[in-house]
Design a protein around this motif. Structure first.
Motif, mmCIF file in Angstrom:
data_model
loop_
_atom_site.group_PDB
_atom_site.id
_atom_site.type_symbol
_atom_site.label_atom_id
_atom_site.label_comp_id
_atom_site.label_asym_id
_atom_site.label_seq_id
_atom_site.Cartn_x
_atom_site.Cartn_y
_atom_site.Cartn_z
ATOM 1 N N ALA A 150 1.135 -1.091 0.331
ATOM 2 C CA ALA A 150 -0.035 0.294 -0.325
ATOM 3 C C ALA A 150 0.831 1.184 -0.167
ATOM 4 O O ALA A 150 0.788 1.909 -1.115
ATOM 5 C CB ALA A 150 -0.855 -0.195 1.150
ATOM 6 N N VAL A 151 2.068 1.385 0.502
ATOM 7 C CA VAL A 151 3.096 2.376 0.723
ATOM 8 C C VAL A 151 3.450 2.745 -0.431
ATOM 9 O O VAL A 151 3.721 3.564 -0.822
ATOM 10 C CB VAL A 151 3.784 2.291 2.114
ATOM 11 C CG1 VAL A 151 5.166 3.599 1.410
ATOM 12 C CG2 VAL A 151 3.565 2.117 3.302
ATOM 13 N N ARG A 203 1.366 3.916 -2.906
ATOM 14 C CA ARG A 203 1.243 5.378 -2.527
ATOM 15 C C ARG A 203 2.284 6.474 -2.680
ATOM 16 O O ARG A 203 2.229 7.516 -3.946
ATOM 17 C CB ARG A 203 0.650 5.826 -1.454
ATOM 18 C CG ARG A 203 -0.789 5.326 -0.427
ATOM 19 C CD ARG A 203 -0.290 6.067 0.350
ATOM 20 N NE ARG A 203 -2.014 5.537 0.974
ATOM 21 C CZ ARG A 203 -2.711 5.952 1.412
ATOM 22 N NH1 ARG A 203 -3.215 7.674 1.154
ATOM 23 N NH2 ARG A 203 -4.007 5.855 2.087
ATOM 24 N N THR A 263 2.199 6.883 -6.689
ATOM 25 C CA THR A 263 1.426 7.811 -7.295
ATOM 26 C C THR A 263 1.721 8.829 -7.636
ATOM 27 O O THR A 263 1.690 10.324 -7.778
ATOM 28 C CB THR A 263 0.146 7.511 -6.700
ATOM 29 O OG1 THR A 263 -0.449 6.511 -6.802
ATOM 30 C CG2 THR A 263 -1.297 8.356 -7.413
ATOM 31 N N LYS A 264 2.413 9.421 -6.094
ATOM 32 C CA LYS A 264 2.947 11.197 -5.513
ATOM 33 C C LYS A 264 4.014 11.201 -6.223
ATOM 34 O O LYS A 264 3.736 12.489 -6.623
ATOM 35 C CB LYS A 264 2.815 10.333 -3.526
ATOM 36 C CG LYS A 264 3.236 12.579 -3.272
ATOM 37 C CD LYS A 264 1.861 12.955 -3.235
ATOM 38 C CE LYS A 264 2.126 14.454 -3.646
ATOM 39 N NZ LYS A 264 0.925 15.511 -3.869
ATOM 40 N N ARG A 297 6.343 16.375 3.489
ATOM 41 C CA ARG A 297 5.646 14.196 3.864
ATOM 42 C C ARG A 297 6.578 13.548 4.858
ATOM 43 O O ARG A 297 7.854 13.712 4.011
ATOM 44 C CB ARG A 297 4.919 14.067 2.967
ATOM 45 C CG ARG A 297 3.876 15.539 2.513
ATOM 46 C CD ARG A 297 3.523 14.446 0.462
ATOM 47 N NE ARG A 297 2.646 15.458 -0.460
ATOM 48 C CZ ARG A 297 3.246 16.483 -0.456
ATOM 49 N NH1 ARG A 297 4.475 16.725 -0.118
ATOM 50 N NH2 ARG A 297 2.413 16.963 -1.819
ATOM 51 N N TRP A 321 6.233 10.493 6.305
ATOM 52 C CA TRP A 321 5.746 8.977 6.039
ATOM 53 C C TRP A 321 6.694 7.452 6.945
ATOM 54 O O TRP A 321 7.571 6.968 6.678
ATOM 55 C CB TRP A 321 6.041 8.288 4.962
ATOM 56 C CG TRP A 321 4.528 8.730 4.467
ATOM 57 C CD1 TRP A 321 4.534 9.963 4.017
ATOM 58 C CD2 TRP A 321 4.424 8.599 1.902
ATOM 59 N NE1 TRP A 321 3.153 10.316 2.752
ATOM 60 C CE2 TRP A 321 3.522 9.626 1.930
ATOM 61 C CE3 TRP A 321 4.723 7.915 1.441
ATOM 62 C CZ2 TRP A 321 3.420 9.560 0.537
ATOM 63 C CZ3 TRP A 321 4.452 7.508 0.557
ATOM 64 C CH2 TRP A 321 3.663 9.019 0.174
ATOM 65 N N PHE A 336 1.746 4.934 8.611
ATOM 66 C CA PHE A 336 0.926 4.213 8.818
ATOM 67 C C PHE A 336 1.772 2.314 9.011
ATOM 68 O O PHE A 336 2.909 2.182 9.279
ATOM 69 C CB PHE A 336 2.107 3.026 6.815
ATOM 70 C CG PHE A 336 1.087 4.657 5.520
ATOM 71 C CD1 PHE A 336 0.872 4.437 4.880
ATOM 72 C CD2 PHE A 336 2.564 5.416 5.577
ATOM 73 C CE1 PHE A 336 0.327 5.384 4.201
ATOM 74 C CE2 PHE A 336 2.363 6.640 4.818
ATOM 75 C CZ PHE A 336 1.044 6.910 4.159
ATOM 76 N N ASP A 352 -9.584 6.046 4.323
ATOM 77 C CA ASP A 352 -8.519 6.983 3.676
ATOM 78 C C ASP A 352 -8.504 7.417 2.288
ATOM 79 O O ASP A 352 -7.949 8.185 2.358
ATOM 80 C CB ASP A 352 -6.972 6.667 4.431
ATOM 81 C CG ASP A 352 -7.316 5.195 3.261
ATOM 82 O OD1 ASP A 352 -7.672 4.997 3.226
ATOM 83 O OD2 ASP A 352 -5.552 5.307 3.230
ATOM 84 N N HIS A 353 -10.227 7.425 1.868
ATOM 85 C CA HIS A 353 -10.169 7.690 0.622
ATOM 86 C C HIS A 353 -9.480 9.252 0.380
ATOM 87 O O HIS A 353 -10.455 9.966 1.378
ATOM 88 C CB HIS A 353 -11.466 6.622 -0.043
ATOM 89 C CG HIS A 353 -12.623 7.517 0.772
ATOM 90 N ND1 HIS A 353 -13.392 7.115 1.947
ATOM 91 C CD2 HIS A 353 -13.522 8.549 1.040
ATOM 92 C CE1 HIS A 353 -14.263 7.620 2.531
ATOM 93 N NE2 HIS A 353 -14.525 8.545 1.916
ATOM 94 N N LEU A 390 -1.893 12.694 0.061
ATOM 95 C CA LEU A 390 -1.135 12.113 -0.416
ATOM 96 C C LEU A 390 0.529 12.851 -0.227
ATOM 97 O O LEU A 390 1.511 12.447 0.137
ATOM 98 C CB LEU A 390 -0.930 11.627 -1.366
ATOM 99 C CG LEU A 390 -1.802 10.810 -1.692
ATOM 100 C CD1 LEU A 390 -1.947 9.971 -2.988
ATOM 101 C CD2 LEU A 390 -1.731 9.034 -1.074
#
Length: 268
Positions: A19-20, A23, A26-27, A198, A200, A238, A263-264, A268
């Protein structure tokens, strides 16, 4: 939104890493489209490497223009170049050697066999950061900074009850007598980490549950360094279900913290 702090819980460490990775891809694609480059700070550890390996295995990996990605590290173990315990060695094996990065954009810490002493290596990395920073700044623009967290709540190589976690002037510090081997390390300081847009934090395992609970409860940074982490835009935790076991229920609420199912729309 600014200063968002959220917890996203996944069932296990495998789904967490995947999942991370998704993300991140995408970011990073979005950042490059908007700014023509993206800067990421990598971490070591089991989950740090697992996320990079998941990025490498993703069918979407090559949607990233890797030649536009700047790579830094949050900390490093003072070991010879190529040592399997170095964070940069692990990152290269997991991902970096498999994608077409521009070598001039990959900024590894000096190794113990580089000819530099530990203090000199710290100063050299600080100088490299400054050289790639905007005018009148000492840190480049970091888009995403990855962190792990130890069972004691340490992040990068900033350990509880040690002077390094209280450093506010330097961007990089040498670390000696680390409570976990090897004893000598190099690390970004907390202000350097918190300069990132950001941050994470990726955590897995029941041994992280207590430190995560304390982090979210707001204990002192001196006791639990992770409690001092605050990205300029977002700070995302996460975690797998085991690591989330001691997160107080009242903290996992809409508006403050989210679980993976909610988390929709997450920034990000």
């Amino acid at each position: 939104m600014t200063n968002e702090r959220r917890v996203i819980v996944h069932a296990d460490n495998s789904s967490l890493a995947s999942a991370v990775a998704a993300r991140f891809i995408t970011k990073t694609v979005d950042l490059i489209a908007e700014f023509d480059e993206a800067s990421v700070v990598l971490t070591g550890g089991t989950m740090g490497s697992a996320v990079l390996a998941a990025i490498n295995l993703s069918p979407a990996r090559d949607s990233v223009d890797w030649s536009r990605v700047n790579v830094w590290w949050g900390d490093e173990r003072w070991l010879p170049a190529g040592d399997p315990d170095r964070n940069d060695t692990q990152a290269r094996e997991a991902l970096l050697d498999h994608v077409p990065l521009d070598p001039h954009r990959v900024h590894a810490f000096a190794a113990s066999d580089s000819g530099l002493e530990l203090d000199e290596a710290s100063e050299a990395y600080a100088a490299e950061l400054a050289a790639h920073s905007p005018a009148n700044a000492s840190i480049p623009h970091f888009d995403i900074t990855f962190l792990g967290m130890g069972p004691d709540g340490h992040i990068a190589s900033l350990f509880p009850e040690r002077g390094g976690v209280r450093e506010r002037e330097k961007t990089v510090i040498p670390v000696r007598k680390s409570p976990k081997p090897p004893p000598e390390r190099l690390s970004l300081t907390l202000p350097s980490i918190n300069s990132s847009a950001r941050v994470w934090l990726v955590l897995a395992g029941a041994d992280k549950a207590s430190a995560l609970g304390l982090t979210l409860a707001g204990v002192s940074v001196n006791e639990v360094p992770a409690a001092g982490v605050e990205g300029r835009r977002t700070t995302l935790f996460f975690v797998d279900a085991s690591a989330a076991a001691q997160v107080p229920e009242h903290l996992i609420t809409p508006g403050q913290f989210w679980t993976g199912a909610d988390d929709h729309g997450l920034e990000l």
